[in-house]
Design an enzyme around this catalytic site. Structure first.
Site, mmCIF file in Angstrom:
data_model
loop_
_atom_site.group_PDB
_atom_site.id
_atom_site.type_symbol
_atom_site.label_atom_id
_atom_site.label_comp_id
_atom_site.label_asym_id
_atom_site.label_seq_id
_atom_site.Cartn_x
_atom_site.Cartn_y
_atom_site.Cartn_z
ATOM 1 N N ARG A 242 -1.363 5.819 6.303
ATOM 2 C CA ARG A 242 -2.737 5.375 6.069
ATOM 3 C C ARG A 242 -3.252 4.662 7.319
ATOM 4 O O ARG A 242 -2.492 3.966 8.000
ATOM 5 C CB ARG A 242 -2.794 4.449 4.854
ATOM 6 C CG ARG A 242 -2.417 5.149 3.549
ATOM 7 C CD ARG A 242 -2.363 4.178 2.378
ATOM 8 N NE ARG A 242 -2.032 4.880 1.142
ATOM 9 C CZ ARG A 242 -0.784 5.109 0.718
ATOM 10 N NH1 ARG A 242 0.251 4.697 1.442
ATOM 11 N NH2 ARG A 242 -0.567 5.751 -0.427
ATOM 12 N N LYS A 267 -0.792 -0.608 -0.239
ATOM 13 C CA LYS A 267 -1.438 -0.125 -1.460
ATOM 14 C C LYS A 267 -0.554 -0.285 -2.694
ATOM 15 O O LYS A 267 -1.041 -0.573 -3.786
ATOM 16 C CB LYS A 267 -1.831 1.346 -1.284
ATOM 17 C CG LYS A 267 -2.657 1.904 -2.427
ATOM 18 C CD LYS A 267 -3.159 3.298 -2.094
ATOM 19 C CE LYS A 267 -4.046 3.847 -3.208
ATOM 20 N NZ LYS A 267 -4.555 5.199 -2.887
ATOM 21 N N HIS A 330 -7.967 9.110 7.810
ATOM 22 C CA HIS A 330 -7.263 9.534 6.601
ATOM 23 C C HIS A 330 -7.004 11.045 6.618
ATOM 24 O O HIS A 330 -6.097 11.532 5.937
ATOM 25 C CB HIS A 330 -8.095 9.192 5.362
ATOM 26 C CG HIS A 330 -7.528 8.058 4.562
ATOM 27 N ND1 HIS A 330 -6.436 8.193 3.740
ATOM 28 C CD2 HIS A 330 -7.911 6.771 4.461
ATOM 29 C CE1 HIS A 330 -6.169 7.047 3.163
ATOM 30 N NE2 HIS A 330 -7.042 6.151 3.579
ATOM 31 N N ARG A 333 -3.558 12.764 6.982
ATOM 32 C CA ARG A 333 -2.669 12.842 5.825
ATOM 33 C C ARG A 333 -2.890 14.154 5.065
ATOM 34 O O ARG A 333 -1.945 14.844 4.689
ATOM 35 C CB ARG A 333 -2.895 11.646 4.897
ATOM 36 C CG ARG A 333 -2.431 10.345 5.526
ATOM 37 C CD ARG A 333 -2.880 9.115 4.748
ATOM 38 N NE ARG A 333 -2.339 9.034 3.406
ATOM 39 C CZ ARG A 333 -1.106 8.677 3.086
ATOM 40 N NH1 ARG A 333 -0.232 8.383 4.055
ATOM 41 N NH2 ARG A 333 -0.712 8.583 1.832
ATOM 42 N N HIS A 357 3.490 8.364 -1.621
ATOM 43 C CA HIS A 357 2.884 8.459 -2.942
ATOM 44 C C HIS A 357 3.937 8.141 -3.998
ATOM 45 O O HIS A 357 5.136 8.217 -3.743
ATOM 46 C CB HIS A 357 2.325 9.865 -3.181
ATOM 47 C CG HIS A 357 1.094 10.150 -2.394
ATOM 48 N ND1 HIS A 357 0.613 11.423 -2.181
ATOM 49 C CD2 HIS A 357 0.240 9.321 -1.741
ATOM 50 C CE1 HIS A 357 -0.479 11.365 -1.450
ATOM 51 N NE2 HIS A 357 -0.729 10.104 -1.169
ATOM 52 N N TYR A 367 11.634 7.275 -7.400
ATOM 53 C CA TYR A 367 12.593 7.446 -6.313
ATOM 54 C C TYR A 367 12.553 6.209 -5.409
ATOM 55 O O TYR A 367 11.511 5.590 -5.235
ATOM 56 C CB TYR A 367 12.245 8.673 -5.468
ATOM 57 C CG TYR A 367 12.592 9.994 -6.106
ATOM 58 C CD1 TYR A 367 13.918 10.355 -6.305
ATOM 59 C CD2 TYR A 367 11.597 10.873 -6.493
ATOM 60 C CE1 TYR A 367 14.239 11.584 -6.872
ATOM 61 C CE2 TYR A 367 11.907 12.096 -7.058
ATOM 62 C CZ TYR A 367 13.235 12.453 -7.249
ATOM 63 O OH TYR A 367 13.550 13.643 -7.807
#
Length: 409
Positions: A242, A267, A330, A333, A357, A367
């Site tokens: 990001r 985030k 952005h 990404r 994510h 995970y």
């Protein structure tokens, strides 16, 4: 005899306090230092009392008489003028104590411990910039929907519709807190439902076709600005983090020997690992002599104690002729996500992990940050090699790595 302005102006102080009578209880008190105060003498409840009416000449003879007459009306209605004034002062102080800003800051302090530091800072800055200058000093109980709407529409008119919605939400929470603590009767923000147009979801501009990507990469290669901005531009597509995470990157989080960047994702407040390709490491080693002695990898041009501004990379791309509709910070990404999947054939869960994510296993468990790290390390190197290939003009299968690049199985 009633006083006149001439008599008052010519009155001289004495060794003791002098009193010059006017009429109906009004008199002028002159101190030995020369100060002149208007007083009203009256009786209430069988006791003699005095009320200060102001200082001459700020308060003229005419105004002093008007204030005396107002006090006499209060007496005629059974009201003690001194007590009436004291009650008004207390009420005024109470309104200041219960102003929107005071209560908003109290609400913020109460809930700040349960928020992330960044969120808490964002909330108070939104209120300080968008609300307090116009509503902060007003008693919260006196505020109504139209006053709030004016403030919110001011934000909307500068094109920050999403911020307008968020600020309205903050104001609503402050009002609900005031209701809960007995300092307001209701939340008027509820009356503004539908007053703002809805925020339409938007996708950050990105190029996702290889030939378009190649053009952007070549434009970046030709950038002639500062080494710091140039390095950030070169690193951005290689790590596809990001934009805020890139510009705030700190040297302490990098290990160039193991080729890893480990940091906390703002985030989600979770740890993340970015395996660094040989190309990425080379960029960082080239920059290290310049900024490695400080905290930030990409410090601000104005102060080494602050990170690069959030507009630095975007402004650089605009100067290179890359429009905001073509690519944003952005956008790297989206570019990586699309090409890694559709062109290079990497497993979607590897890509999602690298994008930081929220990815869960078949049993619904999240995970950890080291999941598939070896595979992701290979993927990041293949990605960097592929970008070099298309930047040099290779297309189609010629741009693909010669070894087995697919980790889809």
């Amino acid at each position: 005899m009633p006083l006149t302005d001439t008599v008052i102006r010519n009155a001289k102080p004495g060794e003791k306090i002098r009193k010059l009578s006017d009429s109906a209880g009004l008199y002028l008190e002159i101190s030995p230092s020369g100060g002149k105060w208007w007083r009203f003498k009256y009786r209430y409840g069988g006791k003699e009392k005095r009320l200060s009416l102001g200082v001459y000449p700020d308060i003229s003879l005419k105004v002093a008489r008007e204030r005396r007459d107002e006090a006499r009306k209060q007496l005629a209605n059974g009201v003690d003028p001194s007590e009436h004034r004291r009650a008004q002062k207390t009420a005024k102080q109470g309104k200041v104590a219960n102003s929107f800003e005071v209560i908003a800051r109290e609400w913020h302090a109460k809930y700040k411990p349960s928020w992330t530091e960044k969120h808490a800072d964002t909330v108070i800055r939104r209120l300080e910039f968008n609300v307090f200058p116009w509503l902060g000093g007003k008693p919260i109980a006196d505020l109504a929907a139209p006053q709030i709407l004016q403030v919110i529409q001011r934000i909307e008119q500068r094109g920050a519709l999403e911020t307008a919605h968020r600020v309205l939400g903050c104001c609503s929470q402050v009002f609900r807190y005031a209701v809960a603590t007995g300092r307001a009767d209701r939340d008027p923000c509820g009356d503004l439902r539908g007053a703002l147009p809805p925020v339409r979801s938007r996708h950050f501009a990105a190029v996702t076709e290889p030939d378009q990507c190649a053009a952007v990469l070549r434009a970046i290669e030709g950038y002639q600005g500062s080494l710091i901005v140039r390095s950030a531009l070169h690193l951005a597509p290689l790590v596809f983090v990001r934009p805020g995470e890139l510009r705030k990157a700190e040297w302490m989080d990098f290990d160039l020997e193991t080729a890893e960047w480990r940091y906390i994702v703002t985030k989600t407040n979770t740890p993340h690992i970015v395996p660094l390709s040989t190309q990425a490491v080379a960029i960082l080693r080239d920059l290290q002599p310049l900024t490695g002695g400080g905290r930030y990898v990409f410090p601000s041009a104005r102060s080494a104690t602050r990170p690069m501004s959030d507009n630095a990379i975007l402004a650089a791309m605009r100067r290179m002729g890359i429009s905001k509709d073509e690519m944003t910070g952005h956008g790297f990404r989206a570019m990586a996500r699309t090409i890694l999947d559709e062109v290079l054939g990497f497993r979607p869960d590897y890509i999602e992990h690298q994008l930081a994510h929220a990815v869960r296993d078949p049993n619904g468990r999240a995970y950890n940050r080291t999941a598939h790290l070896d595979e992701r390390r290979k993927m990041m190197q293949v990605w960097a090699d592929y970008l070099d290939a298309i930047k040099s003009g290779k297309t189609g299968t010629d741009a693909l790595p010669s070894s087995d690049h697919s980790l889809a199985s």
